[in-house]
Design an enzyme around this catalytic site. Structure first.
Site, mmCIF file in Angstrom:
data_model
loop_
_atom_site.group_PDB
_atom_site.id
_atom_site.type_symbol
_atom_site.label_atom_id
_atom_site.label_comp_id
_atom_site.label_asym_id
_atom_site.label_seq_id
_atom_site.Cartn_x
_atom_site.Cartn_y
_atom_site.Cartn_z
ATOM 1 N N LYS A 74 0.852 -1.189 0.000
ATOM 2 C CA LYS A 74 0.000 0.000 0.000
ATOM 3 C C LYS A 74 0.883 1.233 0.000
ATOM 4 O O LYS A 74 1.637 1.472 0.936
ATOM 5 C CB LYS A 74 -0.919 -0.015 1.215
ATOM 6 C CG LYS A 74 -1.753 1.245 1.320
ATOM 7 C CD LYS A 74 -2.793 1.171 2.397
ATOM 8 C CE LYS A 74 -3.498 2.515 2.512
ATOM 9 N NZ LYS A 74 -4.521 2.502 3.546
ATOM 10 N N LYS A 134 -2.109 -1.624 -3.935
ATOM 11 C CA LYS A 134 -2.976 -0.453 -3.893
ATOM 12 C C LYS A 134 -2.146 0.813 -3.934
ATOM 13 O O LYS A 134 -1.177 0.900 -3.180
ATOM 14 C CB LYS A 134 -3.795 -0.502 -2.597
ATOM 15 C CG LYS A 134 -4.605 0.739 -2.303
ATOM 16 C CD LYS A 134 -5.247 0.644 -0.960
ATOM 17 C CE LYS A 134 -5.915 1.975 -0.714
ATOM 18 N NZ LYS A 134 -6.095 2.288 0.652
HETATM 19 C C1 PBG Z 1 -7.667 3.453 5.390
HETATM 20 C C2 PBG Z 1 -7.890 3.270 3.931
HETATM 21 C C3 PBG Z 1 -7.692 4.199 2.898
HETATM 22 C C4 PBG Z 1 -8.112 3.567 1.724
HETATM 23 C C5 PBG Z 1 -8.525 2.290 2.054
HETATM 24 N N1 PBG Z 1 -8.370 2.122 3.419
HETATM 25 C C6 PBG Z 1 -7.217 5.603 2.949
HETATM 26 C C7 PBG Z 1 -5.831 5.936 3.307
HETATM 27 O O1 PBG Z 1 -4.979 5.079 3.547
HETATM 28 O O2 PBG Z 1 -5.587 7.140 3.394
HETATM 29 C C8 PBG Z 1 -8.133 4.206 0.354
HETATM 30 C C9 PBG Z 1 -9.213 3.725 -0.564
HETATM 31 C C10 PBG Z 1 -9.486 4.608 -1.722
HETATM 32 O O3 PBG Z 1 -8.839 5.661 -1.952
HETATM 33 O O4 PBG Z 1 -10.407 4.269 -2.471
HETATM 34 N N2 PBG Z 1 -6.331 3.374 5.736
HETATM 35 ZN ZN ZN Z 2 -5.796 4.230 7.745
#
Ligand code: PBG
Ligand code: ZN
Length: 308
Positions: free
Chosen positions: A178, A231
């Site tokens: 991520k 992601k």
């Molecule tokens: C929470 C989370 C996020 C997303 C999924 N879980 C946001 C982040 O990490 O700031 C992003 C999903 C999206 O942008 O569609 N940590």
């Molecule tokens: Zn988060």
């Protein structure tokens, strides 16, 4: 002939629909994500049942609580927004696979994914809270927990807590690779989860790195992940392809909020053909190696599948 030689096919079976759950009231449209709204648990269940009928096998839930605090304690209350929605979905569509995003940022007043000690995100103190949250979601009936916090060691910690609590048969979908990405902008508007100070670069990955993603994936697998994820998706298709080569585990790609928002904005301005673009993106992610795709386009995509 094209049907015979087609290498990849998109099916409703590949798609996971993300949903934002709030406590009560009318649907609230999210400005940066046309077509998506925050819904109360009953409305979330109705939408999930509709998705299941159209062939989508799974949803992923993000909670937006009424009250946030420094610890994110609203996330492990058994009557929390996500817990309530899980029970409602299981009543409305018992076969629907319910995945719950596990993180603190939607529940903390400072918006970070972990608790803060001396101005820094405290990795180890956060693990306990993430596990508490995950167990509460599982008690409500969630099939899958998906830790998105990027703390080190969280998959192993949550896995052992799940085993101890009798949830060894449930699934962990790890947000393994991520990245610290600007593509989450619309999500943070939707969840009110933008960090109050600093950024997420201390725990999310640097977008310029790829080998590091493979290490993150390997660690999560060692710690007990059942499904791994990359992601965002579009700017990281090389990472999807490389992860595919190092594991036989199911691989998920998250086609995130900013990717969705760009398509929607360009379509609204009549700059692109939305249907063709969405199908090209989703089939492209399968070609790169994803087994499943988390996408806000899911409901549209199943509608368009028969047409293209
Ligand atoms: C929470 C989370 C996020 C997303 C999924 N879980 C946001 C982040 O990490 O700031 C992003 C999903 C999206 O942008 O569609 N940590
Ligand atoms: Zn988060």
């Amino acid at each position: 002939m094209r049907r015979l030689v087609r290498e990849n096919r998109l099916s409703a079976d590949d798609l996971i629909l993300p949903m934002f759950v709030k406590s009560s009231g009318e649907d609230e449209p999210i400005e940066a994500m046309p077509g998506i709204s925050r819904k109360n648990p009953k409305r979330t269940a109705a939408e999930a049942a509709k998705a299941y009928k159209s062939g989508i096998p799974a949803v992923i839930l993000f909670g937006i609580p009424d009250d946030k605090d420094a610890q994110g304690s609203a996330s492990w209350r058994d009557d929390g927004v996500v817990q309530t929605a899980v029970r409602e979905i299981k009543a409305a569509a018992p076969e629907m696979i319910v995945i719950t995003d596990v993180c603190l940022c939607e529940y903390t007043d400072h918006g970070h994914c972990g608790v803060i000690t001396n101005g820094e995100v405290d990795n180890d103190a956060t693990l306990e809270l993430l596990a508490k949250q995950a167990l509460s979601f599982l008690r409500a009936g969630a099939d899958v927990v998906a830790p998105s916090d990027m703390m080190d060691g969280r998959i192993g910690f949550i896995r052992s807590e799940m085993d101890r609590a009798g949830f060894s048969d449930r699934v962990i979908m790890a947000y393994s690779a991520k990245y610290a990405s600007a593509f989450y902008g619309p999500f943070r508007e939707a969840a009110g989860s933008a960090p109050e100070f600093g950024d997420r670069k201390g725990y999310q990955m640097d977008p310029v790195n790829a080998r590091e993603a493979l290490r993150e994936v390997e660690l999560d697998i060692e710690e007990g992940a059942d499904i791994v994820m990359v992601k965002p998706a579009l700017a990281f298709m090389d990472v999807i392809q490389r992860v595919r080569q190092i594991t036989d585990l199911p691989l998920a790609a998250f086609n995130v909020s900013g990717e969705y928002a760009m398509v929607k904005a360009a379509a609204k301005a009549e700059m692109i053909d939305e249907k063709q673009i969405v199908m090209e993106i989703l089939t492209g992610l399968k070609r790169a190696g994803a087994d499943m795709i988390l996408t806000y386009h899911a409901m549209d995509a199943v509608k368009w599948m028969g047409e293209i």
